[in-house]
Design a protein around this motif. Structure first.
Motif, PDB file in Angstrom:
ATOM      1  N   PHE A   1       8.358  -9.689  29.543  1.00 36.87           N
ATOM      2  CA  PHE A   1       7.515  -9.467  30.717  1.00 36.87           C
ATOM      3  C   PHE A   1       8.244  -9.853  31.997  1.00 36.87           C
ATOM      4  O   PHE A   1       8.303  -9.074  32.948  1.00 36.87           O
ATOM      5  N   THR A   2       8.839 -11.051  32.024  1.00 35.46           N
ATOM      6  CA  THR A   2       9.527 -11.480  33.246  1.00 35.46           C
ATOM      7  C   THR A   2      10.794 -10.669  33.504  1.00 35.46           C
ATOM      8  O   THR A   2      11.125 -10.385  34.646  1.00 35.46           O
ATOM      9  N   ALA A   3      11.501 -10.273  32.427  1.00 35.12           N
ATOM     10  CA  ALA A   3      12.688  -9.428  32.614  1.00 35.12           C
ATOM     11  C   ALA A   3      12.295  -8.101  33.241  1.00 35.12           C
ATOM     12  O   ALA A   3      12.999  -7.586  34.119  1.00 35.12           O
ATOM     13  N   PHE A   4      11.174  -7.541  32.811  1.00 33.52           N
ATOM     14  CA  PHE A   4      10.695  -6.292  33.390  1.00 33.52           C
ATOM     15  C   PHE A   4      10.397  -6.473  34.877  1.00 33.52           C
ATOM     16  O   PHE A   4      10.780  -5.650  35.708  1.00 33.52           O
ATOM     17  N   LEU A   5       9.708  -7.566  35.213  1.00 30.87           N
ATOM     18  CA  LEU A   5       9.385  -7.811  36.622  1.00 30.87           C
ATOM     19  C   LEU A   5      10.643  -7.950  37.468  1.00 30.87           C
ATOM     20  O   LEU A   5      10.736  -7.382  38.558  1.00 30.87           O
ATOM     21  N   VAL A   6      11.621  -8.674  36.958  1.00 33.86           N
ATOM     22  CA  VAL A   6      12.872  -8.850  37.701  1.00 33.86           C
ATOM     23  C   VAL A   6      13.596  -7.512  37.830  1.00 33.86           C
ATOM     24  O   VAL A   6      14.064  -7.144  38.902  1.00 33.86           O
ATOM     25  N   ASP A   7      13.687  -6.765  36.723  1.00 34.73           N
ATOM     26  CA  ASP A   7      14.368  -5.467  36.749  1.00 34.73           C
ATOM     27  C   ASP A   7      13.720  -4.510  37.734  1.00 34.73           C
ATOM     28  O   ASP A   7      14.396  -3.710  38.367  1.00 34.73           O
ATOM     29  N   GLN A   8      12.422  -4.580  37.867  1.00 33.12           N
ATOM     30  CA  GLN A   8      11.711  -3.672  38.757  1.00 33.12           C
ATOM     31  C   GLN A   8      11.641  -4.205  40.183  1.00 33.12           C
ATOM     32  O   GLN A   8      11.105  -3.545  41.057  1.00 33.12           O
ATOM     33  N   GLY A   9      12.164  -5.400  40.433  1.00 33.97           N
ATOM     34  CA  GLY A   9      12.114  -5.963  41.775  1.00 33.97           C
ATOM     35  C   GLY A   9      10.726  -6.440  42.138  1.00 33.97           C
ATOM     36  O   GLY A   9      10.405  -6.600  43.305  1.00 33.97           O
ATOM     37  N   MET A  10       9.899  -6.686  41.130  1.00 33.93           N
ATOM     38  CA  MET A  10       8.517  -7.076  41.399  1.00 33.93           C
ATOM     39  C   MET A  10       8.346  -8.591  41.434  1.00 33.93           C
ATOM     40  O   MET A  10       7.273  -9.079  41.748  1.00 33.93           O
ATOM     41  N   ALA A  11       9.375  -9.319  41.121  1.00 28.92           N
ATOM     42  CA  ALA A  11       9.259 -10.766  41.114  1.00 28.92           C
ATOM     43  C   ALA A  11       8.956 -11.285  42.514  1.00 28.92           C
ATOM     44  O   ALA A  11       8.393 -12.346  42.682  1.00 28.92           O
ATOM     45  N   GLN A  12       9.298 -10.514  43.519  1.00 28.04           N
ATOM     46  CA  GLN A  12       9.046 -10.903  44.895  1.00 28.04           C
ATOM     47  C   GLN A  12       7.933 -10.057  45.494  1.00 28.04           C
ATOM     48  O   GLN A  12       7.874  -9.833  46.698  1.00 28.04           O
TER      49      GLN A  12
ATOM     50  N   VAL B   1      -1.739   1.008  29.251  1.00 32.78           N
ATOM     51  CA  VAL B   1      -1.086   1.248  27.966  1.00 32.78           C
ATOM     52  C   VAL B   1       0.334   1.751  28.199  1.00 32.78           C
ATOM     53  O   VAL B   1       1.285   1.293  27.551  1.00 32.78           O
ATOM     54  N   ASP B   2       0.513   2.686  29.133  1.00 21.06           N
ATOM     55  CA  ASP B   2       1.855   3.186  29.457  1.00 21.06           C
ATOM     56  C   ASP B   2       2.760   2.056  29.948  1.00 21.06           C
ATOM     57  O   ASP B   2       3.930   1.965  29.557  1.00 21.06           O
ATOM     58  N   LEU B   3       2.221   1.203  30.808  1.00 23.44           N
ATOM     59  CA  LEU B   3       2.990   0.076  31.331  1.00 23.44           C
ATOM     60  C   LEU B   3       3.374  -0.876  30.203  1.00 23.44           C
ATOM     61  O   LEU B   3       4.518  -1.314  30.113  1.00 23.44           O
ATOM     62  N   PHE B   4       2.430  -1.175  29.324  1.00 22.87           N
ATOM     63  CA  PHE B   4       2.710  -2.046  28.182  1.00 22.87           C
ATOM     64  C   PHE B   4       3.841  -1.469  27.334  1.00 22.87           C
ATOM     65  O   PHE B   4       4.768  -2.175  26.953  1.00 22.87           O
ATOM     66  N   GLU B   5       3.778  -0.174  27.046  1.00 22.74           N
ATOM     67  CA  GLU B   5       4.809   0.463  26.222  1.00 22.74           C
ATOM     68  C   GLU B   5       6.164   0.450  26.911  1.00 22.74           C
ATOM     69  O   GLU B   5       7.204   0.364  26.261  1.00 22.74           O
ATOM     70  N   MET B   6       6.162   0.537  28.257  1.00 17.50           N
ATOM     71  CA  MET B   6       7.420   0.468  28.997  1.00 17.50           C
ATOM     72  C   MET B   6       8.044  -0.921  28.901  1.00 17.50           C
ATOM     73  O   MET B   6       9.251  -1.064  28.772  1.00 17.50           O
ATOM     74  N   ILE B   7       7.201  -1.942  28.961  1.00  9.80           N
ATOM     75  CA  ILE B   7       7.691  -3.319  28.950  1.00  9.80           C
ATOM     76  C   ILE B   7       8.093  -3.747  27.545  1.00  9.80           C
ATOM     77  O   ILE B   7       9.037  -4.511  27.368  1.00  9.80           O
ATOM     78  N   ASP B   8       7.407  -3.258  26.532  1.00  9.30           N
ATOM     79  CA  ASP B   8       7.660  -3.633  25.134  1.00  9.30           C
ATOM     80  C   ASP B   8       8.933  -2.950  24.631  1.00  9.30           C
ATOM     81  O   ASP B   8       8.901  -2.050  23.808  1.00  9.30           O
ATOM     82  N   ILE B   9      10.084  -3.426  25.120  1.00 10.33           N
ATOM     83  CA  ILE B   9      11.346  -2.735  24.846  1.00 10.33           C
ATOM     84  C   ILE B   9      11.783  -2.801  23.391  1.00 10.33           C
ATOM     85  O   ILE B   9      12.504  -1.950  22.928  1.00 10.33           O
ATOM     86  N   ASN B  10      11.313  -3.804  22.655  1.00  6.10           N
ATOM     87  CA  ASN B  10      11.713  -3.888  21.245  1.00  6.10           C
ATOM     88  C   ASN B  10      10.731  -3.183  20.323  1.00  6.10           C
ATOM     89  O   ASN B  10      10.944  -3.116  19.116  1.00  6.10           O
ATOM     90  N   GLY B  11       9.649  -2.635  20.876  1.00  5.69           N
ATOM     91  CA  GLY B  11       8.710  -1.831  20.098  1.00  5.69           C
ATOM     92  C   GLY B  11       7.894  -2.599  19.078  1.00  5.69           C
ATOM     93  O   GLY B  11       7.388  -2.014  18.124  1.00  5.69           O
ATOM     94  N   LYS B  12       7.706  -3.895  19.265  1.00  2.24           N
ATOM     95  CA  LYS B  12       6.966  -4.706  18.299  1.00  2.24           C
ATOM     96  C   LYS B  12       5.459  -4.720  18.552  1.00  2.24           C
ATOM     97  O   LYS B  12       4.725  -5.411  17.869  1.00  2.24           O
ATOM     98  N   SER B  13       5.012  -3.997  19.564  1.00  5.72           N
ATOM     99  CA  SER B  13       3.591  -3.948  19.945  1.00  5.72           C
ATOM    100  C   SER B  13       3.058  -5.302  20.380  1.00  5.72           C
ATOM    101  O   SER B  13       1.866  -5.583  20.267  1.00  5.72           O
ATOM    102  N   SER B  14       3.955  -6.134  20.873  1.00  2.00           N
ATOM    103  CA  SER B  14       3.559  -7.402  21.482  1.00  2.00           C
ATOM    104  C   SER B  14       4.599  -7.723  22.550  1.00  2.00           C
ATOM    105  O   SER B  14       5.728  -7.249  22.495  1.00  2.00           O
ATOM    106  N   LEU B  15       4.192  -8.499  23.542  1.00  3.59           N
ATOM    107  CA  LEU B  15       5.104  -8.841  24.627  1.00  3.59           C
ATOM    108  C   LEU B  15       5.433 -10.318  24.597  1.00  3.59           C
ATOM    109  O   LEU B  15       4.540 -11.157  24.489  1.00  3.59           O
ATOM    110  N   SER B  16       6.702 -10.614  24.706  1.00  4.09           N
ATOM    111  CA  SER B  16       7.094 -12.009  24.897  1.00  4.09           C
ATOM    112  C   SER B  16       7.139 -12.275  26.405  1.00  4.09           C
ATOM    113  O   SER B  16       7.195 -11.346  27.223  1.00  4.09           O
ATOM    114  N   TRP B  17       7.102 -13.520  26.756  1.00  8.17           N
ATOM    115  CA  TRP B  17       7.190 -13.883  28.167  1.00  8.17           C
ATOM    116  C   TRP B  17       8.531 -13.402  28.734  1.00  8.17           C
ATOM    117  O   TRP B  17       8.608 -12.925  29.861  1.00  8.17           O
ATOM    118  N   GLU B  18       9.590 -13.470  27.927  1.00  2.13           N
ATOM    119  CA  GLU B  18      10.913 -13.034  28.375  1.00  2.13           C
ATOM    120  C   GLU B  18      10.925 -11.538  28.689  1.00  2.13           C
ATOM    121  O   GLU B  18      11.510 -11.117  29.683  1.00  2.13           O
TER     122      GLU B  18
END
Length: 102
Positions: A26-37, A7-24
Motif C-alpha cells: 500500500f505505501t509503495a503504491f502511494l510513493v510510486d504514484q506521488g500520493m504520499a504528499q 476494486v480496480d484500485l485494489f487490484e492495481m495495488i495488489d501487485i503479488n496477486g494474493k488478494s490481500s494488501l500488505s502495508w508495504e
C-alpha cells in the motif's frame, strides 16, 4: 460505480496477486504514484504478469534498451557497444537486424 473503482484500485495495488494488501504494498503504491504528499495523479501503474516467454538469444553483451512497438508487434533492442538494432517477435524469435547505420 465507486465500488468498481475501489476494486480496480485494489487490484492495481495488489501487485503479488494474493488478494490481500500488505502495508508495504500500500505505501509503495502511494510513493510510486506521488500520493504520499497528497498530490493527486492518474493511476498509471503497469501490471506485470508471469510469462512463459524466455529470451534464449545469445547476446554479445547486456541489452542497453528495449522497446516494444505495439503497432508492429515487435521488440527492438540494442546491446551495449553494438552498432546494430535487433528486432524480434514477442516470443523472442529473431525477426531482423539492422546494422552499420550512423
Amino acid at each position: 460505480h465507486l465500488i468498481a473503482q475501489m476494486v480496480d484500485l485494489f487490484e492495481m495495488i495488489d501487485i503479488n496477486g494474493k488478494s490481500s494488501l500488505s502495508w508495504e504494498e500500500f505505501t509503495a503504491f502511494l510513493v510510486d504514484q506521488g500520493m504520499a504528499q497528497d498530490v493527486p495523479r492518474e493511476f498509471n501503474t503497469i501490471r506485470f504478469t508471469h510469462s512463459n516467454v524466455r529470451d534464449d538469444i545469445v547476446h554479445q553483451s547486456y541489452c542497453e534498451k528495449a522497446i516494444y512497438f505495439k503497432q508492429y508487434d515487435k521488440i527492438a533492442y540494442v546491446e551495449q557497444g553494438s552498432r546494430s538494432l535487433k528486432i524480434c517477435n514477442p516470443d523472442m524469435t529473431p525477426f531482423t537486424e539492422l546494422s552499420d547505420f550512423t
